[in-house]
Scaffold this motif. Structure first.
Motif, mmCIF file in Angstrom:
data_model
loop_
_atom_site.group_PDB
_atom_site.id
_atom_site.type_symbol
_atom_site.label_atom_id
_atom_site.label_comp_id
_atom_site.label_asym_id
_atom_site.label_seq_id
_atom_site.Cartn_x
_atom_site.Cartn_y
_atom_site.Cartn_z
ATOM 1 N N ASP A 1 -155.152 19.394 62.887
ATOM 2 C CA ASP A 1 -153.921 20.072 63.284
ATOM 3 C C ASP A 1 -152.839 19.051 63.628
ATOM 4 N N GLY B 1 -155.221 21.521 58.525
ATOM 5 C CA GLY B 1 -155.185 22.261 59.774
ATOM 6 C C GLY B 1 -153.787 22.769 60.088
ATOM 7 N N GLU B 2 -153.660 23.492 61.177
ATOM 8 C CA GLU B 2 -152.390 24.100 61.558
ATOM 9 C C GLU B 2 -151.304 23.024 61.735
ATOM 10 N N SER C 1 -150.244 20.754 59.857
ATOM 11 C CA SER C 1 -150.482 19.432 59.267
ATOM 12 C C SER C 1 -149.730 19.287 57.948
#
Length: 255
Positions: free
Chosen positions: A45, A70-71, A73
């Motif tokens: 993330d 990920g979130e 990224s």
């Protein structure tokens, strides 16, 4: 992962779209074990990661990369594909919420060689973005391919995904193929793709010749401008220069 990989064939009953334009004989030389060789990369993330590659030699090459973002990224992949034998770069990407994937690639060369990029971009969560820019320059009877698949999951609202392919054929026997595929289950998205194939601008070549440039110099400058689009988003000037130089070296003494 698949339970067991098998080599693609040209038989209608065993035609995988992702291998539509592949050099099947070259794949046989690589062997089935090459299909199991995936490089798996997970990006945490909020992390940003960039990778630049120059691929291709006088033997077949298959590069397979799986990215999981990920979130929030960001992953950037830039590639010059200049093999003197079949060379394929295949990328599978799964994007988390608010993640971004940037891909810039160039295939370039002559001979009777196939060079290709194959991407599968899965927007699995909302607000993710992706951008793919591919340029293909070929001569003799060479082929440049881009097969790009975008999948947008039902919950991946606010997805913004784009693909742009342009092919430049320096001789009549060369070819370029672009196969965009969209599978969209969300309703609030932006997904765009464009593909064009053409020849060098003769008016531009004439203009350069009138100002004292040789045909070779004019061609190099025009090709450089054409392929430079693939690396516009690459902020590292040294790496951008390395990828451009590797591509332009293929022109020297070849056409």
């Amino acid at each position: 992962m698949p339970e067991a990989e098998i080599l693609p064939t040209r038989r209608p009953s065993n035609r995988d779209e992702a291998w539509r334009y592949a050099d099947i004989l070259a794949l046989e030389r690589l062997g089935v074990t090459a299909l199991d060789d995936w490089k798996e990369v997970a990006i945490a993330d909020g992390e940003t990661r960039r990778h630049c590659m120059v691929v291709g030699s006088d033997a077949p090459e298959l590069h397979r990369i799986r990215l999981t973002l990920g979130e929030g990224s960001r992953a950037e992949l830039f590639v010059t594909n200049k093999g003197d034998d079949y060379t394929r770069v295949e990328v599978e990407v799964t994007l988390g919420k608010g993640a971004h994937f940037e891909f810039g690639g160039v295939t370039i060369g002559g001979g009777g060689v196939t060079r290709e990029f194959v991407t599968k971009t899965v927007h699995a969560e909302p607000n993710a973005t992706s951008n793919q820019t591919v340029r293909s320059v070929h001569w003799d009877t060479a082929t440049g391919n881009f097969l790009g698949e975008i999948k947008v999951a039902r919950d991946a609202q606010k997805t913004d995904a784009a693909q742009d392919f342009k092919g430049l054929l320096l001789e009549a026997g060369a070819s370029a193929n672009a196969v965009p595929q969209l599978e969209i289950f969300a309703d609030d998205v932006k997904c765009a793709h464009g593909a064009t194939v053409g020849q060098l601008d003769e008016a531009a070549r004439y203009y350069m010749a009138a100002r004292g440039l040789s045909p070779q110099q004019a061609q190099r400058l025009l090709v450089q401008a054409f392929i430079g689009d693939a690396f516009v988003e690459l902020e590292d000037e040294k790496e951008r220069g390395r990828l451009l130089d590797a591509a332009l070296e293929k022109l020297e003494g070849n056409i």
